[in-house]
Design a protein around this motif. Structure first.
Motif, PDB file in Angstrom:
ATOM      1  N   PRO A   1       0.797  -1.238   0.000  1.00 11.46           N
ATOM      2  CA  PRO A   1       0.000   0.000   0.000  1.00 11.46           C
ATOM      3  C   PRO A   1       0.825   1.282   0.000  1.00 11.46           C
ATOM      4  CG  PRO A   1      -0.365  -1.289   2.018  1.00 11.46           C
ATOM      5  CD  PRO A   1       0.655  -2.025   1.219  1.00 11.46           C
ATOM      6  N   ALA A   2       2.138   1.185   0.241  1.00 14.88           N
ATOM      7  CA  ALA A   2       2.961   2.395   0.404  1.00 14.88           C
ATOM      8  C   ALA A   2       2.879   3.371  -0.774  1.00 14.88           C
ATOM      9  CB  ALA A   2       4.413   2.021   0.687  1.00 14.88           C
ATOM     10  N   PRO A   3       3.093   2.922  -2.017  1.00 19.82           N
ATOM     11  CA  PRO A   3       3.103   3.900  -3.116  1.00 19.82           C
ATOM     12  C   PRO A   3       1.776   4.647  -3.240  1.00 19.82           C
ATOM     13  CG  PRO A   3       3.982   1.793  -3.857  1.00 19.82           C
ATOM     14  CD  PRO A   3       3.411   1.564  -2.487  1.00 19.82           C
ATOM     15  N   VAL A   4       0.675   3.931  -2.964  1.00 15.25           N
ATOM     16  CA  VAL A   4      -0.640   4.582  -3.041  1.00 15.25           C
ATOM     17  C   VAL A   4      -0.752   5.630  -1.932  1.00 15.25           C
ATOM     18  CG1 VAL A   4      -3.132   4.219  -2.882  1.00 15.25           C
ATOM     19  CG2 VAL A   4      -1.712   2.566  -4.087  1.00 15.25           C
ATOM     20  N   ALA A   5      -0.387   5.242  -0.711  1.00 22.38           N
ATOM     21  CA  ALA A   5      -0.470   6.180   0.414  1.00 22.38           C
ATOM     22  C   ALA A   5       0.432   7.393   0.183  1.00 22.38           C
ATOM     23  CB  ALA A   5      -0.087   5.472   1.710  1.00 22.38           C
ATOM     24  N   GLN A   6       1.608   7.138  -0.391  1.00 22.49           N
ATOM     25  CA  GLN A   6       2.565   8.234  -0.597  1.00 22.49           C
ATOM     26  C   GLN A   6       2.069   9.267  -1.603  1.00 22.49           C
ATOM     27  OE1 GLN A   6       6.028   5.776  -1.509  1.00 22.49           O
ATOM     28  NE2 GLN A   6       7.039   6.545   0.302  1.00 22.49           N
ATOM     29  N   THR A   7       1.227   8.811  -2.535  1.00 22.14           N
ATOM     30  CA  THR A   7       0.705   9.726  -3.557  1.00 22.14           C
ATOM     31  C   THR A   7       0.107  10.969  -2.919  1.00 22.14           C
ATOM     32  OG1 THR A   7       0.143   7.824  -4.911  1.00 22.14           O
ATOM     33  CG2 THR A   7      -0.902   9.882  -5.515  1.00 22.14           C
ATOM     34  N   PHE A   8      -0.530  10.771  -1.764  1.00 21.69           N
ATOM     35  CA  PHE A   8      -1.256  11.884  -1.147  1.00 21.69           C
ATOM     36  C   PHE A   8      -0.325  12.824  -0.382  1.00 21.69           C
ATOM     37  CE2 PHE A   8      -4.118   8.512  -2.095  1.00 21.69           C
ATOM     38  CZ  PHE A   8      -5.111   9.195  -2.776  1.00 21.69           C
ATOM     39  N   PHE A   9       0.945  12.436  -0.265  1.00 21.83           N
ATOM     40  CA  PHE A   9       1.926  13.327   0.342  1.00 21.83           C
ATOM     41  C   PHE A   9       2.776  14.007  -0.730  1.00 21.83           C
ATOM     42  CE2 PHE A   9       2.335  10.115   4.106  1.00 21.83           C
ATOM     43  CZ  PHE A   9       1.072  10.467   4.535  1.00 21.83           C
ATOM     44  N   VAL A  10       2.982  13.303  -1.841  1.00 23.01           N
ATOM     45  CA  VAL A  10       4.013  13.706  -2.795  1.00 23.01           C
ATOM     46  C   VAL A  10       3.559  14.816  -3.721  1.00 23.01           C
ATOM     47  CG1 VAL A  10       5.448  12.903  -4.697  1.00 23.01           C
ATOM     48  CG2 VAL A  10       5.036  11.417  -2.771  1.00 23.01           C
ATOM     49  N   ASP A  11       2.358  14.657  -4.291  1.00 18.37           N
ATOM     50  CA  ASP A  11       1.895  15.618  -5.277  1.00 18.37           C
ATOM     51  C   ASP A  11       1.319  16.842  -4.574  1.00 18.37           C
ATOM     52  OD1 ASP A  11       1.114  16.052  -8.237  1.00 18.37           O
ATOM     53  OD2 ASP A  11      -0.727  16.493  -7.121  1.00 18.37           O
ATOM     54  N   GLU A  12       1.824  18.015  -4.917  1.00 18.97           N
ATOM     55  CA  GLU A  12       1.434  19.221  -4.174  1.00 18.97           C
ATOM     56  C   GLU A  12      -0.047  19.545  -4.309  1.00 18.97           C
ATOM     57  OE1 GLU A  12       3.801  22.742  -4.625  1.00 18.97           O
ATOM     58  OE2 GLU A  12       5.661  21.606  -4.357  1.00 18.97           O
ATOM     59  N   THR A  13      -0.570  19.445  -5.536  1.00 22.13           N
ATOM     60  CA  THR A  13      -1.988  19.765  -5.756  1.00 22.13           C
ATOM     61  C   THR A  13      -2.874  18.817  -4.966  1.00 22.13           C
ATOM     62  OG1 THR A  13      -1.212  19.924  -8.045  1.00 22.13           O
ATOM     63  CG2 THR A  13      -3.529  20.434  -7.642  1.00 22.13           C
ATOM     64  N   VAL A  14      -2.562  17.527  -5.074  1.00 24.23           N
ATOM     65  CA  VAL A  14      -3.358  16.514  -4.375  1.00 24.23           C
ATOM     66  C   VAL A  14      -3.182  16.673  -2.861  1.00 24.23           C
ATOM     67  CG1 VAL A  14      -3.601  14.027  -3.980  1.00 24.23           C
ATOM     68  CG2 VAL A  14      -3.348  14.896  -6.298  1.00 24.23           C
ATOM     69  N   GLY A  15      -1.929  16.857  -2.423  1.00 18.86           N
ATOM     70  CA  GLY A  15      -1.624  16.980  -0.995  1.00 18.86           C
ATOM     71  C   GLY A  15      -2.281  18.185  -0.342  1.00 18.86           C
ATOM     72  N   ALA A  16      -2.484  19.262  -1.142  1.00 18.77           N
ATOM     73  CA  ALA A  16      -3.086  20.479  -0.577  1.00 18.77           C
ATOM     74  C   ALA A  16      -4.569  20.277  -0.284  1.00 18.77           C
ATOM     75  CB  ALA A  16      -2.901  21.644  -1.535  1.00 18.77           C
ATOM     76  N   LYS A  17      -5.194  19.326  -0.995  1.00 20.04           N
ATOM     77  CA  LYS A  17      -6.648  19.183  -0.864  1.00 20.04           C
ATOM     78  C   LYS A  17      -7.085  17.894  -0.187  1.00 20.04           C
ATOM     79  CE  LYS A  17      -7.603  21.918  -4.985  1.00 20.04           C
ATOM     80  NZ  LYS A  17      -8.017  21.834  -6.389  1.00 20.04           N
ATOM     81  N   THR A  18      -6.150  16.938  -0.008  1.00 19.69           N
ATOM     82  CA  THR A  18      -6.533  15.654   0.583  1.00 19.69           C
ATOM     83  C   THR A  18      -5.619  15.316   1.755  1.00 19.69           C
ATOM     84  OG1 THR A  18      -5.037  14.394  -0.835  1.00 19.69           O
ATOM     85  CG2 THR A  18      -7.273  14.745  -1.673  1.00 19.69           C
ATOM     86  N   ALA A  19      -6.080  14.446   2.620  1.00 18.86           N
ATOM     87  CA  ALA A  19      -5.246  13.969   3.723  1.00 18.86           C
ATOM     88  C   ALA A  19      -5.477  12.476   3.878  1.00 18.86           C
ATOM     89  CB  ALA A  19      -5.619  14.685   5.020  1.00 18.86           C
ATOM     90  N   LEU A  20      -4.392  11.727   4.057  1.00 20.48           N
ATOM     91  CA  LEU A  20      -4.531  10.287   4.259  1.00 20.48           C
ATOM     92  C   LEU A  20      -5.258  10.060   5.589  1.00 20.48           C
ATOM     93  CD1 LEU A  20      -3.843   7.413   3.318  1.00 20.48           C
ATOM     94  CD2 LEU A  20      -1.727   7.591   4.604  1.00 20.48           C
TER      95      LEU A  20
END
Length: 324
Positions: free
Chosen positions: A105-124
């Motif tokens: 599951p790591a790469p999927v979970a990391q997606t929400f930290f790595v991409d700035e646009t996604v990370g600004a609007k979502t939280a794991l």
């Protein structure tokens, strides 16, 4: 400062070994009249087996569900899909990403930290793992992915409990605890569970764990030792210095990242009226102020690592050196 954790769209990563009952859980979420709207991202619509009578209409990648949820397939890049979802006008209460049964599951979970646009609007929000009570012990021996899925989990559905005895259940729970002492374990049959025990878990928050298991941070789980995976936790009643803590945790996760599967903590920094919470997946870290410390609440910093070949004395020494 980044948006407060609460204002972001919560993301649940749903994982579990082949045949454990993930799809059954997903179909429950998609069919129950919970009054919420979720976007569900699945790996391959064709393989997943989402009940066709739940689907209203579909374009290439996005499927409308009878209960207002939408479902899309990851044929392309997860970030592209999530980015598209976030641009939709009909916002939703949460995003659920279902990984393949063989996936870490790591790469999927990391997606929400790595991409700035996604990370600004979502939280794991949480990693939810569905585990097969009958076969998990065997899978922990022969399938590293199954072990990773348990180690990453914030919530574990120990499913198919009707197929094993109470003794076997206790044994398998001890094995889970040896790898991951702080995931919440729910015993289930046919993945039947109240949706609010799976979604909206705020897995950042260690308070929930210590409320359930007060001796969790005292390392009370010594019953079963897993050969290569373990968890360690440290606490400090003295405030930490952010100028010491952040460089230490960054350097540590960059150097030991492959071995540290999950890290999380609640921190009390000197002269800071708010609790700082963070969590990490391998070397990717995400953190934010969560809320003010309450009157009379002990300002204790707590930090947890789950991983392989952890050097406990070195970790503790590093953490203690962050005291202000």
């Amino acid at each position: 400062m980044a948006e407060a954790v609460s204002e972001k769209i919560p993301v649940t990563v749903l994982t579990g070994y082949l045949g454990a009952g993930k799809t059954t859980l997903l179909n429950r979420i998609l069919s129950e009249p919970h009054g919420k709207k979720f976007a569900v991202v699945v790996n391959e619509f064709g393989e997943i087996g989402i009940d066709n009578d739940l689907v209203v209409g579909a374009d290439e990648e996005v499927f409308e569900m009878n209960n207002g949820c939408i479902c899309c397939t990851v044929r392309g890049d997860l970030i592209r899909i999530i980015d598209g979802l976030l641009k939709r006008k009909d916002g939703f209460d949460g995003i659920i990403v279902e990984t393949t049964g063989l996936a870490d599951p790591a790469p999927v979970a990391q997606t929400f930290f790595v991409d700035e646009t996604v990370g600004a609007k979502t939280a794991l929000d949480a990693v939810v793992t569905v585990a097969d009570a009958k076969w998990l012990k065997d899978r922990l021996k022969d399938a590293p992915e199954a072990k990773n899925q348990i180690a990453f989990a914030d919530v574990i559905l120990l499913n198919k409990t009707d197929l094993v005895s109470e003794e076997e259940l206790k044994d398998v729970e001890l094995r889970i605890r040896a790898i991951n002492p702080f995931a919440r374990i729910h015993r289930t049959q046919r993945s039947d569970i109240a949706i609010d025990k799976v979604l909206g878990q705020g897995a950042f928050d260690l308070d929930r764990i210590t409320a359930i298991d007060p001796d969790f941070l005292e390392g009370g789980h010594k019953h079963f030792h897993d050969e290569d995976m373990r968890s360690v936790s440290f606490t400090s009643d003295l405030p930490l210095d952010p100028d010491k803590f952040f460089p230490w945790i960054q350097e540590l996760t960059q150097r030991e990242g492959p071995n540290i599967l999950r890290s999380k903590g609640i921190l009390a920094f000197k002269n800071d009226p708010e609790r700082f919470v963070f969590q990490g997946v391998h070397m990717i870290l995400d953190g934010d102020h969560q809320r003010p410390w309450k009157d009379g609440e002990p300002k204790t910093s707590r930090i947890v690592f789950i991983g392989r070949q952890l050097n406990v004395p070195e970790l503790e020494k590093g953490f203690r050196a962050c005291v202000a």
